[in-house]
Design an enzyme around this catalytic site. Structure first.
Site, PDB file in Angstrom:
ATOM      1  N   LYS A   1     162.729  86.689  29.885  1.00 14.41           N
ATOM      2  CA  LYS A   1     162.164  85.358  30.161  1.00 14.41           C
ATOM      3  C   LYS A   1     162.425  84.969  31.617  1.00 14.41           C
ATOM      4  CE  LYS A   1     162.633  83.683  25.395  1.00 14.41           C
ATOM      5  NZ  LYS A   1     163.353  82.849  24.429  1.00 14.41           N
TER       6      LYS A   1
ATOM      7  N   GLN B   1     168.667  79.199  23.690  1.00 15.57           N
ATOM      8  CA  GLN B   1     168.277  80.488  23.095  1.00 15.57           C
ATOM      9  C   GLN B   1     168.899  80.643  21.702  1.00 15.57           C
ATOM     10  OE1 GLN B   1     166.069  82.654  24.293  1.00 15.57           O
ATOM     11  NE2 GLN B   1     166.379  84.142  22.652  1.00 15.57           N
TER      12      GLN B   1
ATOM     13  N   ASP C   1     160.320  74.489  23.814  1.00 21.83           N
ATOM     14  CA  ASP C   1     160.313  75.261  22.562  1.00 21.83           C
ATOM     15  C   ASP C   1     159.526  74.542  21.458  1.00 21.83           C
ATOM     16  OD1 ASP C   1     161.534  77.771  22.433  1.00 21.83           O
ATOM     17  OD2 ASP C   1     163.562  76.946  22.283  1.00 21.83           O
TER      18      ASP C   1
HETATM   19  N1  GUN Z   1     164.955  83.324  19.774  1.00 23.54           N
HETATM   20  C1  GUN Z   1     163.907  84.033  19.317  1.00 23.54           C
HETATM   21  N2  GUN Z   1     162.741  83.387  19.543  1.00 23.54           N
HETATM   22  C2  GUN Z   1     163.067  82.221  20.168  1.00 23.54           C
HETATM   23  C3  GUN Z   1     162.298  81.135  20.666  1.00 23.54           C
HETATM   24  O1  GUN Z   1     161.063  81.080  20.570  1.00 23.54           O
HETATM   25  N3  GUN Z   1     163.013  80.128  21.248  1.00 23.54           N
HETATM   26  C4  GUN Z   1     164.377  80.159  21.346  1.00 23.54           C
HETATM   27  N4  GUN Z   1     164.987  79.120  21.922  1.00 23.54           N
HETATM   28  N5  GUN Z   1     165.114  81.159  20.889  1.00 23.54           N
HETATM   29  C5  GUN Z   1     164.462  82.189  20.314  1.00 23.54           C
END
Ligand code: GUN
Length: 286
Positions: free
Chosen positions: A50, A94, A117
């Site tokens: 990311k 996360q 998110d």
């Molecule tokens: N872990 C796996 N997918 C995601 C996501 O879309 N957002 C977050 N914050 N953590 C994740």
């Protein structure tokens, strides 16, 4: 005949290029925060991906590592800094988080206007009511990849296998929105669903997010259906999805691969959500 491959990696590159072009024209770069708790090795890989993707499109990315022992209150304090920070347009915590952290408190602790998110209850409610502010990245990535490949969603029967807060539930809400990207007839199935194979075989589009390696075999898939595999499972034989790709590709008309399907689309959509948050905040003079 073998299915068309829905190449999320290739399309995510196009989306990121478009995002970069828009960002070049902004008066300031968007800023994204990522809070990471502990040392989960898979999370570390996702966060690095990311961060790299954000930097490449011109988004300033601030990763904030916290120790695995941090309390819920401590984490809320860190989130408060992101909420207050004037330059941060959006941030995520996360997942997964250590078991002692209260997920509901965390979801409620994000400033809803920075919730890229889309996990804050207010943003979940807006999506359910049909006027979303942030569509969570994975559902948005699934829908955009289908649209890009000319798969009709409107009027189609979509079966979602999995009812998670990150994928299944928000995807159902997004597919029910009015308009060409929604207007689907949606069934959410899960491990307790009776006659699961029969239910899945009714799907024009089958989305699998159940977290079990190669769970969906060709017995679950109607001839000509579109199959979207959201799973990423680490096995002795390497990465695989929740779909048994080898057998299902002989039945489906189109299928997403793992890796290279929904994973890269999710990252591209996080960047788009961050860009859109920046544009909204700039319009409000922030
Ligand atoms: N872990 C796996 N997918 C995601 C996501 O879309 N957002 C977050 N914050 N953590 C994740």
């Amino acid at each position: 005949m073998s299915a068309q491959i829905l190449d999320g990696l290739a399309y995510s590159k196009q989306v990121r290029q478009q995002t970069l072009e828009v960002i070049k024209g902004l008066s300031r770069p968007p800023e994204l925060g990522i809070i990471v708790v502990g040392q989960d090795p898979r999370s570390a890989v996702y966060v690095r991906n990311k961060q790299r993707a954000a930097t490449e499109v011109g988004i300033q990315c601030h990763v904030c590592p916290c120790c695995a022992e941090i309390s819920t209150t401590g984490l809320i304090h860190v989130m408060g800094s992101n909420n207050k920070h004037p330059a941060i347009d959006g941030y995520i915590v996360q997942l997964p988080l250590p078991a002692h952290i209260d997920l509901d408190v965390v979801a409620n602790g994000v400033d809803p206007e920075k919730d890229v998110d889309g996990f804050h209850p207010l943003n979940q409610g807006l999506l359910l009511r049909g006027s979303p502010r942030f569509v969570p990245a994975t559902p948005r990535g699934i829908i955009e990849l289908l649209k890009h490949n000319g798969c009709t969603i409107s009027g189609k029967r979509v079966v979602i296998l999995g009812r998670s807060t990150i994928v299944g539930r928000p995807l159902a809400a997004a597919l029910l929105l009015n308009g060409a990207l929604g207007d689907a007839t949606v069934t959410v199935a899960h491990t307790k669903t009776e006659h699961l194979q029969e239910v899945c075989r009714e799907a024009d589009i089958l989305v699998v997010a159940i977290g079990r390696p190669r769970f969906v075999t060709s017995d679950f898939v109607r001839q000509g259906a579109v199959v979207v595999d959201v799973g990423i499972n680490k096995t002795n034989g390497g990465l695989c999805g929740d779909v048994d790709f080898a057998s299902v590709k002989e039945v489906a008309s189109a299928i997403t691969p793992v890796p290279g399907g929904i994973g890269p689309m999710t990252i591209a959509m996080l960047l788009k959500n961050t860009l859109e948050s920046c544009q909204r905040r700039t319009m409000r003079g922030k």
